[in-house]
Structure formats: structure tokens, C-alpha cells
Write a protein that holds these residues in place. Structure first.
Motif, PDB file in Angstrom:
ATOM      1  N   LYS A 221       0.831  -1.209   0.000  1.00 31.84           N
ATOM      2  CA  LYS A 221       0.000   0.000   0.000  1.00 31.84           C
ATOM      3  C   LYS A 221       0.864   1.256   0.000  1.00 31.84           C
ATOM      4  O   LYS A 221       0.532   2.253  -0.645  1.00 31.84           O
ATOM      5  N   ALA A 222       1.985   1.195   0.733  1.00 33.14           N
ATOM      6  CA  ALA A 222       2.864   2.363   0.841  1.00 33.14           C
ATOM      7  C   ALA A 222       3.365   2.819  -0.521  1.00 33.14           C
ATOM      8  O   ALA A 222       3.422   4.019  -0.815  1.00 33.14           O
ATOM      9  N   PHE A 223       3.737   1.849  -1.364  1.00 36.56           N
ATOM     10  CA  PHE A 223       4.319   2.176  -2.667  1.00 36.56           C
ATOM     11  C   PHE A 223       3.376   1.855  -3.826  1.00 36.56           C
ATOM     12  O   PHE A 223       3.801   1.764  -4.975  1.00 36.56           O
ATOM     13  N   GLU A 224       2.102   1.680  -3.481  1.00 36.70           N
ATOM     14  CA  GLU A 224       1.054   1.464  -4.489  1.00 36.70           C
ATOM     15  C   GLU A 224       1.435   0.375  -5.491  1.00 36.70           C
ATOM     16  O   GLU A 224       1.233   0.508  -6.696  1.00 36.70           O
ATOM     17  N   GLY A 225       2.033  -0.697  -4.963  1.00 37.14           N
ATOM     18  CA  GLY A 225       2.336  -1.870  -5.777  1.00 37.14           C
ATOM     19  C   GLY A 225       3.462  -1.689  -6.770  1.00 37.14           C
ATOM     20  O   GLY A 225       3.606  -2.506  -7.695  1.00 37.14           O
ATOM     21  N   ASN A 226       4.297  -0.661  -6.599  1.00 35.61           N
ATOM     22  CA  ASN A 226       5.423  -0.438  -7.523  1.00 35.61           C
ATOM     23  C   ASN A 226       6.461  -1.545  -7.337  1.00 35.61           C
ATOM     24  O   ASN A 226       7.113  -1.636  -6.294  1.00 35.61           O
ATOM     25  N   ASP A 227       6.614  -2.380  -8.365  1.00 40.20           N
ATOM     26  CA  ASP A 227       7.489  -3.550  -8.270  1.00 40.20           C
ATOM     27  C   ASP A 227       8.929  -3.180  -7.922  1.00 40.20           C
ATOM     28  O   ASP A 227       9.567  -3.819  -7.071  1.00 40.20           O
ATOM     29  N   ALA A 228       9.468  -2.178  -8.596  1.00 41.04           N
ATOM     30  CA  ALA A 228      10.871  -1.819  -8.403  1.00 41.04           C
ATOM     31  C   ALA A 228      11.136  -1.348  -6.974  1.00 41.04           C
ATOM     32  O   ALA A 228      12.117  -1.765  -6.336  1.00 41.04           O
ATOM     33  N   GLU A 229      10.270  -0.485  -6.452  1.00 35.55           N
ATOM     34  CA  GLU A 229      10.479   0.044  -5.099  1.00 35.55           C
ATOM     35  C   GLU A 229      10.274  -1.036  -4.043  1.00 35.55           C
ATOM     36  O   GLU A 229      10.995  -1.089  -3.041  1.00 35.55           O
ATOM     37  N   LEU A 230       9.302  -1.903  -4.257  1.00 35.74           N
ATOM     38  CA  LEU A 230       9.068  -2.990  -3.302  1.00 35.74           C
ATOM     39  C   LEU A 230      10.224  -3.985  -3.308  1.00 35.74           C
ATOM     40  O   LEU A 230      10.663  -4.452  -2.253  1.00 35.74           O
ATOM     41  N   ALA A 231      10.722  -4.317  -4.503  1.00 34.40           N
ATOM     42  CA  ALA A 231      11.835  -5.264  -4.604  1.00 34.40           C
ATOM     43  C   ALA A 231      13.067  -4.704  -3.911  1.00 34.40           C
ATOM     44  O   ALA A 231      13.825  -5.436  -3.257  1.00 34.40           O
ATOM     45  N   SER A 232      13.298  -3.384  -4.046  1.00 35.49           N
ATOM     46  CA  SER A 232      14.457  -2.753  -3.413  1.00 35.49           C
ATOM     47  C   SER A 232      14.315  -2.754  -1.893  1.00 35.49           C
ATOM     48  O   SER A 232      15.276  -3.050  -1.173  1.00 35.49           O
ATOM     49  N   LEU A 233      13.125  -2.457  -1.389  1.00 33.36           N
ATOM     50  CA  LEU A 233      12.913  -2.415   0.059  1.00 33.36           C
ATOM     51  C   LEU A 233      12.959  -3.810   0.681  1.00 33.36           C
ATOM     52  O   LEU A 233      13.627  -4.031   1.699  1.00 33.36           O
ATOM     53  N   LEU A 234      12.241  -4.755   0.087  1.00 33.36           N
ATOM     54  CA  LEU A 234      12.099  -6.097   0.671  1.00 33.36           C
ATOM     55  C   LEU A 234      13.239  -7.033   0.296  1.00 33.36           C
ATOM     56  O   LEU A 234      13.361  -8.127   0.859  1.00 33.36           O
ATOM     57  N   GLN A 235      14.063  -6.597  -0.694  1.00 30.14           N
ATOM     58  CA  GLN A 235      15.206  -7.383  -1.182  1.00 30.14           C
ATOM     59  C   GLN A 235      14.766  -8.769  -1.658  1.00 30.14           C
ATOM     60  O   GLN A 235      15.357  -9.805  -1.306  1.00 30.14           O
TER      61      GLN A 235
END
Length: 452
Positions: A221-235
């Protein structure tokens, strides 16, 4: 060899070049002999090929080459001797007979030229032209000061999260009941910046949190499902984040903030050099001085635009060799279509009028660009380049070395010379009219250059 001129009208003329055997025979003979010395032909040793054979095989080529050189020299010398102010370059007259290159023959060649028209411009104190002085207001000084403080700021550790901070901590995936998920996503040194969180509700969960505290949020929800930002945060991989919708617990270890530089002597020295500025008032005055100097360039640009309009308004009926110039454009720009030439030609003529007027004024006033003028322009350009990288108050010896390197480059030297000439033209134009000095804010001035 003879060159004669036939004026068709005030702006069109033909140059007839007549060449006789006496003009080229000796040159052709020398070219044949020079070629014979190094010619490598079957059945002959180098340097032993008969002259007659060389003439038979290559005579016409040598003749054409030497005649073309004579034509080029004859045209150049004639134009220089007669001080003809031509536009473009001579081009062969259409449909004029092309001679056969036979040894011992007389040759005639015809070339069309365009003569620059007389451009008579009347400028005097009766012509009042506004010169806009851009006022350096408090808003501009504050903006520039903030830019300097930002440029010379540094990262510091802080205790409470604000929007532009970078938060470092441990991220742990949670189960639906809020417990930590065994074998769930866990990142020891996760990085999170509230400023990049798109959901306002999720952003609120981190703002105001302190070091060593924890908060629960939903990354998806924080990044509105943005794959790139989620992948970077969650590794995890971009494929894995597509199905990741769980809440996570984030425990804050560090809060890093970029703090603007404080208004102290260390900051003043970094901006302008050691002890050049010793107080906030002096700093403000230096900022104001720099902006004012920068705005003079902008004011001059607007002045040149207005002077151009004034001058061109007096030259609406001036005639040019339009047909010739369009032929010349096509000859020198093969990729341009006839339609493109027709479309761009009016603007080209306006630019040409303005350039011819400036050249005439500079010549009449004896304007000369000296080495010192070019170096001064290059030095200002160097200062501006250093300033872009936060390097203010660069010592003169370093600037001088940079300038010399800049002027060793052909393009750099040409650009500096053109700008130096333009500066002199600006001052010359200012002296020919009455300046109506007009104060104006930067925002108001900027509107002149907004696209309509």
C-alpha cells in the motif's frame, strides 16, 4: 587570365573568368613531370615513363585540376581586390557551356554571385529603448542562500523521523494476526524514506517515530504496488513482490537527515574563499552582487532582442538575391528539400540582415576584439562552470590555467571570441540610442521568454 564583372542589378552579378594557355601550360607541365617521377607503370622503371604517354593517359585530368585551381584563385583575388561584400560563395551559372579540357585551348567560366545590399539604419538619441534592470529581491537572495546552504550541508544522525529523512532498520514480515512470520521476509538493514511513500495513510505511520521505536505498515500500500520500489525495500525479486501483500514491522536503528550548512565562518569560507566574507550581512551582499552580475547578461540579451526588432523594422523593404541564395542553400545543404528551404528562408534573411547590420556598425566604429577581451569572457565562463559545482572563489591562478586550456580548444576559443564580440556590439548599440532604464522583478522579466 582575366575576370570581369557584369552587374545584373543591385544584388546580383556574374563573374566571367577567362583563362588562356599561358596561364596554365607551365603548371600542367610541372604536374606531369612530378607525376612521372613517381609513376609506377608496367614495363617501365619508376621515373622512366615517357612524358608523352603520361600526357596521353592523364593530361586532361592534370589540365582540369590546374584550371580549377586557377579559377578558385582568380575569384578569391578579384573579390578581395574589388572589396566585394558577397553573400555565400560564387556558384557556376546555370546552362553556361561547360568547356572540353583540351590542351592549348582558351577557357571561359561564368559564376553567379550575390552582393550584400546596402543596409542603411538610422539610430540616434531619438530612439528610446527600454533596458531592463532586474531587481535582486529578498526572495531571490533567500533562494540562492538556501541553495548554498544545501550544497555545503552534511548528513547527520537525528532522533525523530521527518519526511526527507532516511530511516534504517530491521524489517520483518508479519502474519495476519500480527505475529512475526517464521521464514517470512526479513531485512536486517532496510532503508526507507517517508518522502517516497505514496500513500498518505502509510506515511503517517512512520513520521514522528523515534530511534529504537517500531511501527507496522503495509509496503504494498505504501508504494502502491510499484514492483521496483518494493523489490528494493524487501530485497526480493520483482516476480515475488507481485504477490506480497502482508504487513511488516519496522524497527528503527538510525535516522539520517541532510542538514543545511549553518551560517558561520566555515560556511562563508566554503562559499567564497577564506575570509572574503565575515558576516551574514556581507554574505547577503555577496549573494546580491553575484545575482546582479548574472542578471546583466540576461538584461543584455533582452536589449539585443529589442534592438534587433527596432533595426529590422527599418529594413522591411530591403531586397536580397533570393533566387541565388536559395540555390546556394540547396548546393550546401543537399538534404534540405525545396519545401524546407522555402519555409526557413524568411527567418534566414532576417538573421542575415541583423548580422550584416552588426558587422557594418562594428566596422564603422573600429570595433576590435583583443586577446584580453577573449580571456575575460572565458574567465567569466570558467567561474560560472565552477560555481555550478559549488566551487566559489576559485583562486586566480587556477582560473587562469583553466582559461588557457579552454582557449587551446578550437571550438572553445571560437565561442569565447564570438561572445567577446557580442559584448562589444551590445555596448556599441547602447551608445547609439537612448536607454530607458526600467526596474523589473525577475518573475516579470521571465515572462518575456515564456512560450506563447
Amino acid at each position: 587570365m582575366n575576370v570581369s564583372q557584369n552587374n545584373l542589378d543591385a544584388v546580383n552579378a556574374k563573374l566571367l573568368v577567362k583563362i588562356e594557355p599561358a596561364d596554365y601550360t607551365e603548371k600542367v607541365e610541372k604536374a606531369v613531370k612530378d607525376f612521372r617521377k613517381k609513376a609506377n607503370m608496367p614495363g617501365f622503371r619508376p621515373g622512366t615513363v615517357p612524358v608523352g604517354l603520361v600526357k596521353k593517359m592523364y593530361g586532361k585530368s592534370f589540365l582540369a585540376e590546374e584550371v580549377n585551381k586557377l579559377i578558385s584563385d582568380a575569384l578569391y583575388d578579384y573579390i578581395k581586390e574589388k572589396d566585394l561584400n558577397i553573400l555565400g560563395e560564387p556558384i557556376p551559372t546555370e546552362n553556361f557551356p561547360v568547356p572540353e579540357f583540351e590542351d592549348g585551348a582558351n577557357f571561359e567560366f561564368s559564376f553567379d554571385i550575390a552582393i550584400a545590399p546596402e543596409l542603411n539604419v538610422s539610430l540616434s538619441a531619438k530612439n528610446k529603448v527600454k533596458y531592463y534592470n532586474i531587481t535582486v529581491g529578498k526572495d531571490l537572495i533567500d533562494k540562492q542562500t538556501a541553495a548554498y546552504r544545501g550544497r555545503f550541508g552534511k548528513y547527520v544522525q537525528t532522533e525523530k523521523v521527518e519526511e526527507k529523512d532516511v530511516v534504517k532498520g530491521e524489517l520483518q514480515e508479519l502474519n495476519a494476526d500480527g505475529s512475526e512470520k517464521v521464514d517470512g521476509v526479513k531485512v536486517e538493514n532496510a532503508l526507507l524514506s517517508p518522502g517516497y511513500i505514496k500513500s498518505a495513510d502509510e506515511k503517517k505511520k512512520v513520521l514522528g517515530k523515534t530511534k529504537d521505536s517500531s511501527f507496522v505498515f503495509n509496503p504494498n500500500k505504501a508504494f502502491e504496488g510499484n514492483d521496483a520500489e518494493l523489490a528494493s525495500l524487501l530485497q526480493i525479486s520483482k516476480d515475488a513482490v507481485k504477490t506480497f501483500t502482508a504487513d511488516c514491522k519496522f524497527t528503527i536503528k538510525e535516522i539520517t537527515r541532510y542538514a543545511e550548512a549553518e551560517m558561520n565562518q566555515e560556511f562563508f569560507d566554503a562559499c567564497f574563499g577564506k575570509d572574503v566574507v565575515k558576516s551574514e550581512d556581507e554574505f547577503t551582499a555577496k549573494i546580491k552582487e553575484g545575482l546582479a552580475e548574472q542578471f546583466v547578461e540576461d538584461s543584455d540579451i533582452k536589449f539585443i532582442i529589442d534592438m534587433r526588432d527596432l533595426v529590422l523594422g527599418q529594413l522591411k523593404d530591403v531586397q536580397f538575391a533570393d533566387a541565388f541564395l536559395k540555390r546556394w542553400l540547396k548546393a550546401n545543404n543537399e538534404k534540405m528539400t525545396a519545401e524546407q528551404i522555402e519555409e526557413e528562408y524568411p527567418k534566414m534573411i532576417e538573421d542575415l540582415k541583423w548580422q550584416l547590420v552588426k558587422d557594418k556598425m562594428a566596422k564603422e566604429a573600429g570595433v576590435k576584439v583583443e586577446k584580453a577581451d577573449i580571456e575575460e569572457v572565458a574567465k567569466k565562463a570558467a567561474k560560472a562552470q565552477f560555481a555550478q559545482y559549488g566551487m566559489i572563489g576559485v583562486p586566480d591562478d587556477i582560473l587562469d590555467g583553466y582559461v588557457q586550456d579552454m582557449l587551446k580548444n578550437k571550438d572553445g576559443a571560437k565561442n569565447a571570441a564570438e561572445r567577446a564580440a557580442e559584448h562589444k556590439i551590445v555596448e556599441l548599440l547602447k551608445s547609439k540610442v537612448s536607454l530607458a532604464n526600467t526596474d523589473i522583478t525577475f518573475d516579470e522579466f521571465s515572462k518575456f521568454f515564456e512560450k506563447k
